[in-house]
Enzyme design. Structure first.
Site, PDB file in Angstrom:
ATOM      1  CG  ASP A  37      -0.286   0.149   2.536  1.00 45.76           C
ATOM      2  OD1 ASP A  37       0.962   0.214   2.601  1.00 45.76           O
ATOM      3  OD2 ASP A  37      -1.011   0.222   3.547  1.00 45.76           O
ATOM      4  CB  CYS A  86       0.923  -2.489   4.791  1.00 49.44           C
ATOM      5  SG  CYS A  86       0.687  -3.518   6.248  1.00 49.44           S
ATOM      6  CB  THR A 134       1.971  -2.648  11.067  1.00 51.88           C
ATOM      7  OG1 THR A 134       0.818  -3.233  10.435  1.00 51.88           O
ATOM      8  CG2 THR A 134       1.642  -1.306  11.691  1.00 51.88           C
ATOM      9  CG  HIS A 166      11.401 -24.531  11.372  1.00 47.73           C
ATOM     10  ND1 HIS A 166      11.487 -24.227  12.709  1.00 47.73           N
ATOM     11  CD2 HIS A 166      12.620 -25.011  11.013  1.00 47.73           C
ATOM     12  CE1 HIS A 166      12.714 -24.511  13.144  1.00 47.73           C
ATOM     13  NE2 HIS A 166      13.421 -24.971  12.122  1.00 47.73           N
ATOM     14  CG  HIS A 207      10.240 -28.575  10.079  1.00 49.09           C
ATOM     15  ND1 HIS A 207       9.756 -27.967  11.217  1.00 49.09           N
ATOM     16  CD2 HIS A 207      11.570 -28.734  10.296  1.00 49.09           C
ATOM     17  CE1 HIS A 207      10.735 -27.759  12.072  1.00 49.09           C
ATOM     18  NE2 HIS A 207      11.850 -28.226  11.535  1.00 49.09           N
TER      19      HIS A 207
END
Length: 141
Positions: free
Chosen positions: A7, A64, A66, A97, A133
């Site tokens: 964004d 973005c 955060t 993993h 995994h």
């Protein structure tokens, strides 16, 4: 090929990632946004995630402010395992993993140098393939 999406809050950092990818000769497709005007991250995060899930791109990177919102959007797409990373250890371990196929970062949380280190680690770390995994990744799917 790497799918990219951001964004307006992640636009500048996405440009740094594009520079890194070009320098390394890594093919990419930018699904937007294409500027700093206010926009809604779900549109661009979803487009990049759908390209990964659909096989058009092998991996994706979404950004973005955060990294939280855009990672949530990416993870709504079936077949995507998007990890929000703010350090190289997490980037390495999510590939080893979780076989994560998308990376999310927060441009307001990490700087350029750290972000590019995270990208490099994420793109160059293979899935370990260890049975435990692989079993867990299958359970996620």
């Amino acid at each position: 090929m790497v799918a990219l999406g951001s964004d307006h809050g992640g636009y500048d950092l996405k440009q740094e990632v594009i520079g890194y990818l070009k320098e390394k000769g890594i093919a990419f497709k930018d699904f937007g946004c294409m500027g700093k005007e206010s926009c809604d991250y779900p549109e661009y995060g979803r487009a990049a995630a759908e390209a990964v899930a659909g096989g058009e791109c092998d991996m994706g990177i979404v950004i973005c402010t955060t990294g939280i919102g855009i990672s949530i959007v990416a993870n709504k797409v079936k077949g995507v395992r998007c990890a929000l990373c703010a350090d190289t250890v997490s980037a390495r371990l999510t590939r080893e993993h979780n076989d994560a196929n998308m990376l999310a970062m927060g441009a307001g949380i990490i700087g350029k140098n750290l972000a590019l280190g995270i990208v490099e680690t994420f793109l160059n770390t293979p899935f370990s393939g260890e049975e435990k995994h692989a079993r867990r990744v299958k359970a996620i799917e």
